[in-house]
Design an enzyme around this catalytic site. Structure first.
Site, PDB file in Angstrom:
ATOM      1  CB  SER A   1      -0.620  -0.177   1.130  1.00 16.11           C
ATOM      2  OG  SER A   1      -1.880  -1.088   1.253  1.00 16.11           O
TER       3      SER A   1
HETATM    4  N1  SAH Z   1      -1.353  -4.397   3.787  1.00 15.37           N
HETATM    5  C1  SAH Z   1      -0.761  -4.550   2.671  1.00 15.37           C
HETATM    6  C2  SAH Z   1      -1.261  -4.428   1.395  1.00 15.37           C
HETATM    7  C3  SAH Z   1      -1.947  -5.658   0.842  1.00 15.37           C
HETATM    8  S1  SAH Z   1      -2.601  -5.526  -0.602  1.00 15.37           S
HETATM    9  C4  SAH Z   1       0.668  -3.467   2.880  1.00 15.37           C
HETATM   10  O1  SAH Z   1       1.019  -3.222   3.853  1.00 15.37           O
HETATM   11  O2  SAH Z   1       1.306  -3.232   1.862  1.00 15.37           O
HETATM   12  C5  SAH Z   1      -3.998  -6.560  -0.252  1.00 15.37           C
HETATM   13  C6  SAH Z   1      -3.922  -7.728   0.127  1.00 15.37           C
HETATM   14  O3  SAH Z   1      -5.270  -8.294   0.322  1.00 15.37           O
HETATM   15  C7  SAH Z   1      -3.247  -8.730  -0.765  1.00 15.37           C
HETATM   16  O4  SAH Z   1      -2.156  -9.330  -0.673  1.00 15.37           O
HETATM   17  C8  SAH Z   1      -4.400  -9.836  -1.123  1.00 15.37           C
HETATM   18  O5  SAH Z   1      -3.910 -11.186  -1.574  1.00 15.37           O
HETATM   19  C9  SAH Z   1      -5.203  -9.735   0.069  1.00 15.37           C
HETATM   20  N2  SAH Z   1      -6.450 -10.410   0.126  1.00 15.37           N
HETATM   21  C10 SAH Z   1      -7.357 -10.079  -0.803  1.00 15.37           C
HETATM   22  N3  SAH Z   1      -8.605 -10.703  -0.618  1.00 15.37           N
HETATM   23  C11 SAH Z   1      -8.353 -11.262   0.687  1.00 15.37           C
HETATM   24  C12 SAH Z   1      -9.226 -12.116   1.502  1.00 15.37           C
HETATM   25  N4  SAH Z   1     -10.690 -12.387   1.426  1.00 15.37           N
HETATM   26  N5  SAH Z   1      -8.688 -12.638   2.618  1.00 15.37           N
HETATM   27  C13 SAH Z   1      -7.399 -12.196   3.036  1.00 15.37           C
HETATM   28  N6  SAH Z   1      -6.297 -11.606   2.202  1.00 15.37           N
HETATM   29  C14 SAH Z   1      -7.126 -11.005   1.223  1.00 15.37           C
END
Ligand code: SAH
Length: 220
Positions: free
Chosen positions: A70
């Protein structure tokens, strides 16, 4: 070795990070504890070495598997908005990704339960968090839209991927007074929403337009 790697040089140095913090201040982030975490968490260790020099730009970057780390502004904004309204003991994070948001939040709360649906990302995030000496995080490989019942209710829930509609189960797993931060909507029309659970109702507040990867069902 670890010290040099975390401290960074050149484009990952303290000066570069200070510029990012200054920019976030100008954009309205005012919680000093949050700004301090943005300054001190080495974001460059969460991305591929080739992208390291871009780690302190205020932008999302690829982390593989079609996912992104993010944007620092969003991490800061969500963390700040989650902290408003009182101390957080138990926090659920949905979408661990590379673990950057987890690392920013961890020392500001008592315990984080974090769920990710892409297994190799869970493994990698665990390693990074351990490397940073952070010990109050429990990881799980699974579908976070179902929450984590065994540890509910939570004081805070932070969702890093956007559902089209808010999963009812997450609201159910909030304590009274608890806050749920979640981007809601389809591509190009998402809004960051803070839900606060009250005794008899759920309060909804919009925090503006955002762009997240979609929240998907099941695991890979
Ligand atoms: N928090 C992260 C950004 C993650 S991007 C950071 O610090 O940069 C969003 C993440 O959500 C992705 O890795 C994706 O695989 C995950 N994701 C999407 N749907 C999900 C679900 N239903 N359960 C758990 N993770 C999920």
């Amino acid at each position: 070795m670890a010290d040099v790697r975390f401290a960074g040089i050149g484009m990952t140095s303290a000066r570069t990070r200070d510029r990012l913090v200054q920019r976030l201040r100008e954009q309205g982030i005012s919680n000093l504890a949050v700004l301090d975490r943005i300054r001190n968490v080495p974001r460059h260790i969460f991305v591929d070495e080739a992208l390291g020099t871009r780690a302190y730009e205020d932008t999302a970057l690829p982390i593989g598997f079609g996912q992104t780390i993010s944007q620092p502004y969003i991490v800061a904004r969500m963390t700040e908005a989650l902290l408003e309204g009182g101390p957080l003991l138990k926090v659920l994070e949905v979408g661990t990704g590379c673990g950057y948001q987890t690392a920013v939040l961890a020392p500001l709360v008592e315990r984080i339960y974090t769920i990710e649906r892409v297994e190799p990302l869970v493994t990698r995030a665990k390693e990074r968090i351990k490397e940073l000496g952070i010990r109050n995080v429990r990881f799980r490989y699974g579908d976070g839209s179902l929450g984590w019942k065994a540890h509910a209710p939570f004081d805070g829930i932070l969702v890093a991927a956007a559902p089209l509609v808010v999963p009812e189960e997450l609201i159910k797993q909030l304590k009274v007074g608890g806050r749920l931060l979640v981007p809601v909507g389809g591509e190009g029309e998402q809004e960051l929403i803070r839900f606060t659970r009250k005794e008899q109702r759920v309060e909804r507040q919009s925090l503006g337009a955002v762009a997240f990867v979609p929240l998907l069902g099941g695991t890979t």
